[in-house]
Write an enzyme that holds these catalytic residues in place. Structure first.
Site, PDB file in Angstrom:
ATOM      1  N   GLY A  13      37.568 -28.815  23.264  1.00 57.77           N
ATOM      2  CA  GLY A  13      37.194 -27.477  23.710  1.00 57.77           C
ATOM      3  C   GLY A  13      37.668 -26.394  22.763  1.00 57.77           C
ATOM      4  O   GLY A  13      38.403 -26.663  21.795  1.00 57.77           O
ATOM      5  N   GLU A  15      36.126 -24.811  20.427  1.00 54.51           N
ATOM      6  CA  GLU A  15      35.705 -24.988  19.030  1.00 54.51           C
ATOM      7  C   GLU A  15      35.005 -23.752  18.492  1.00 54.51           C
ATOM      8  O   GLU A  15      34.781 -23.617  17.281  1.00 54.51           O
ATOM      9  CB  GLU A  15      34.740 -26.187  18.911  1.00 54.51           C
ATOM     10  CG  GLU A  15      35.335 -27.548  19.282  1.00 54.51           C
ATOM     11  CD  GLU A  15      35.198 -27.863  20.776  1.00 54.51           C
ATOM     12  OE1 GLU A  15      34.777 -26.970  21.545  1.00 54.51           O
ATOM     13  OE2 GLU A  15      35.523 -29.006  21.158  1.00 54.51           O
ATOM     14  N   LYS A  17      32.160 -22.504  20.529  1.00 55.92           N
ATOM     15  CA  LYS A  17      30.786 -22.685  21.048  1.00 55.92           C
ATOM     16  C   LYS A  17      30.133 -21.345  21.414  1.00 55.92           C
ATOM     17  O   LYS A  17      28.990 -21.089  21.060  1.00 55.92           O
ATOM     18  CB  LYS A  17      30.809 -23.576  22.308  1.00 55.92           C
ATOM     19  CG  LYS A  17      31.361 -24.967  22.064  1.00 55.92           C
ATOM     20  CD  LYS A  17      31.511 -25.736  23.357  1.00 55.92           C
ATOM     21  CE  LYS A  17      32.591 -25.216  24.272  1.00 55.92           C
ATOM     22  NZ  LYS A  17      33.974 -25.374  23.768  1.00 55.92           N
ATOM     23  N   GLY A  18      30.901 -20.513  22.154  1.00 56.67           N
ATOM     24  CA  GLY A  18      30.339 -19.247  22.627  1.00 56.67           C
ATOM     25  C   GLY A  18      29.844 -18.389  21.479  1.00 56.67           C
ATOM     26  O   GLY A  18      28.736 -17.863  21.514  1.00 56.67           O
ATOM     27  N   GLY A  41      36.150 -20.695  28.637  1.00 57.01           N
ATOM     28  CA  GLY A  41      36.421 -19.340  28.155  1.00 57.01           C
ATOM     29  C   GLY A  41      35.785 -19.214  26.795  1.00 57.01           C
ATOM     30  O   GLY A  41      36.179 -19.910  25.862  1.00 57.01           O
ATOM     31  N   GLN A 225      33.659 -26.858  27.418  1.00 59.69           N
ATOM     32  CA  GLN A 225      34.688 -27.859  27.099  1.00 59.69           C
ATOM     33  C   GLN A 225      34.306 -28.640  25.827  1.00 59.69           C
ATOM     34  O   GLN A 225      33.564 -28.108  25.011  1.00 59.69           O
ATOM     35  CB  GLN A 225      34.939 -28.806  28.280  1.00 59.69           C
ATOM     36  CG  GLN A 225      35.641 -28.156  29.474  1.00 59.69           C
ATOM     37  CD  GLN A 225      34.715 -27.396  30.405  1.00 59.69           C
ATOM     38  OE1 GLN A 225      33.712 -27.917  30.848  1.00 59.69           O
ATOM     39  NE2 GLN A 225      35.047 -26.160  30.708  1.00 59.69           N
TER      40      GLN A 225
END
Ligand code: GDP
Ligand code: IMO
Ligand code: MG
Length: 438
Positions: A13, A15, A17-18, A41, A225
């Site tokens: 998690g 990494e 991503k968002g 988050g 995640q």
């Protein structure tokens, strides 16, 4: 031809991503969350302005993008309303573009009480959950006693179903965990009032997705995640309670496996983990005591490695190709997005773990569960660092040669291309070498 792209984390998690979802959503009609809940988050930075998202898909900052929460997501109505209010305060309207599946299992206050009671009972062996009730909500779903978004729309049915399920959970809270019970009437009143506030956003998300496919529009499936936290394939039992791997995009949203055209695996240039569980390449450093490994300290400090959801210090360590290769296979990764390369800018030497020694035997196969990691010792290759800033680099060729070699080494070990490179938190600090939607 339109494309459906899945973005997943390949490690434990966080990494990035968002950030990456936000960057490439300029090309999509819709972003879909398909698993997890507000344990996630995701931090987005645009022109220096930071937005943190937990439950709302990371496409929300693009005005033309519809944001869908698929039935694989466990939904806390209070967390959702709080996040919507925070976005509204920042002038981002969510009410028109956010849609929720009636099939989402609800997270209710007793799930949080159970999550905390279980963790307390585990003591030293605690998983280190986010305390958001994620595990207990998924348990209820699988036990076929869970309440879903569709249930709360029918107040009389919800009233009786809630009574039954709360009797069961309050019994276990008080009799088994010696914890306080959760009040039924308060839970009911709150849930019904929250449902009134979200009911206009409830649509058949699966149908919506298939409409986009029929209209030849691009869709992005946003994972939360990371693959090593997958309930089936992660470092069990130190995992979350959903399928965080790309297959989750299929089961958690309602498309079929052949609907997916590309899987982007987000790889942080080093490794982090928050919570308990094995971490062979960890460089142990305790921020509260300012004690431990110096490189662990650099990664954590320069990378701001503190959890977005719980504020906890993230454990840091070297890149681990053993678990990553397993992750690439589990997810059928098409291409890599390498993030946070800039965090390593000051390091003299960089290590990559290419194998483990387990009980004295060298292996490139990761253990099946947490216990198997007990004696795992990483075997490293070493490379010189670049000791130059890479922040916001705008071409591969302008990177220092040592950084180019680090990236090429990762590609060679992974047998996959690095299609996107991120060298800073801002949307603009992204180098797209091969766009997943093109
Ligand atoms: P997610 O959970 O995978 O979305 O990742 P998080 O948002 O929890 O954590 C990633 C953190 O790193 C956030 O604070 C991002 O703003 C930040 N970040 C993302 N990409 C980069 C990058 O390339 N360089 C740096 N320095 N920070 C980054
Ligand atoms: P994003 O989407 C990092 C971890 C928790 C704990 C374990 C189980 O931001 O990458 P849970 O509350 O899910 O039952 O906790 O999983 N965890 C995460 N770690 N990033 C996340 O999300 C996480 N979501 C859960 O720390 O170890
Ligand atoms: Mg995160």
């Amino acid at each position: 031809m339109s494309k459906n792209v899945v973005i997943i984390g390949t490690q434990w998690g966080d990494e990035g991503k968002g950030k990456v979802v936000d960057v490439i959503t300029d090309k999509v009609a819709s972003v879909v969350r398909f698993q997890g809940g507000h344990n996630a988050g995701h931090t987005l930075v645009i022109n220096g302005k930071t937005t943190v998202l937990h439950l709302i898909p990371s496409g929300i900052l693009r005005n033309h993008v519809e944001c869908l929460i698929g039935h694989g997501v466990v939904l806390s109505m209070s967390a959702l309303l709080k996040e919507m209010a925070e976005l509204k305060a920042a002038d981002i309207d969510t009410t028109k573009r956010l849609k929720i599946s009636p099939g989402c299992p609800l997270i209710l206050p007793y799930h949080i009480a159970l999550d905390n009671a279980r963790e307390a009972k585990r003591g030293k062996a605690a998983i280190g959950t986010t305390g958001n009730g994620i595990g207990p909500a998924y348990e209820d779903k699988v036990a076929r006693r869970g309440l879903r978004v569709s249930d709360v729309l029918d107040s009389s049915l919800f009233t009786s179903k809630l009574k039954e399920v709360m009797e069961y959970h309050n019994f276990s809270l008080t009799h088994y965990y010696n914890a306080d019970p959760v009040d039924y009437q308060t839970t009911l009143d709150e849930a019904l009032s929250q449902a009134e506030q979200i009911k206009h956003m409830i649509v058949d998300v699966t149908e919506q997705i298939h409409q986009h496919i029929a209209n030849d529009e691009n869709i992005l499936f946003e994972g939360a995640q990371g693959a090593l936290l997958d309930i089936d394939q992660g470092t069990y039992p130190f995992v979350t309670s959903s399928n965080t791997t790309s297959g989750g995009a299929v089961t958690g949203s309602g498309v079929g496996v052949t609907d997916i055209d590309y899987v982007l695996g987000i790889v942080k240039a080093y490794t982090t983990r928050v919570g308990g569980g094995p971490f062979p390449t960890e460089l142990i450093y305790d921020v509260a005591l300012d004690k431990g490994d110096e490189i662990g300290k650099v990664l954590g400090t320069v990378g701001h490695e503190f959890g977005t959801t719980t504020g906890r210090q993230r454990r840091c360590g070297w890149l681990d190709i053993v678990t990553l290769k397993r992750s690439f296979n589990l997810n059928a990764v098409t291409g890599i997005c390498l993030t946070k390369l800039d965090v390593m800018d000051t390091l003299e030497t960089i290590k990559i773990c290419t194998a483990y020694k387990i009980d004295g035997v060298e292996t490139t196969t990761p253990p099946f569960s947490a216990e198997g990691y007990a004696t795992a010792k990483p075997i490293y290759i070493e490379m010189p660092g670049w000791k130059t800033s890479t922040i916001g680099t705008d071409s591969f060729d302008s990177l220092p040669i040592e950084a180019q070699r680090y990236i090429r080494k990762i590609e060679q070990l992974a047998n996959l291309p690095v299609d996107i490179l991120s060298t800073g938190p801002d949307r603009a600090q992204t180098l797209i070498l091969n766009h997943p939607f093109e």
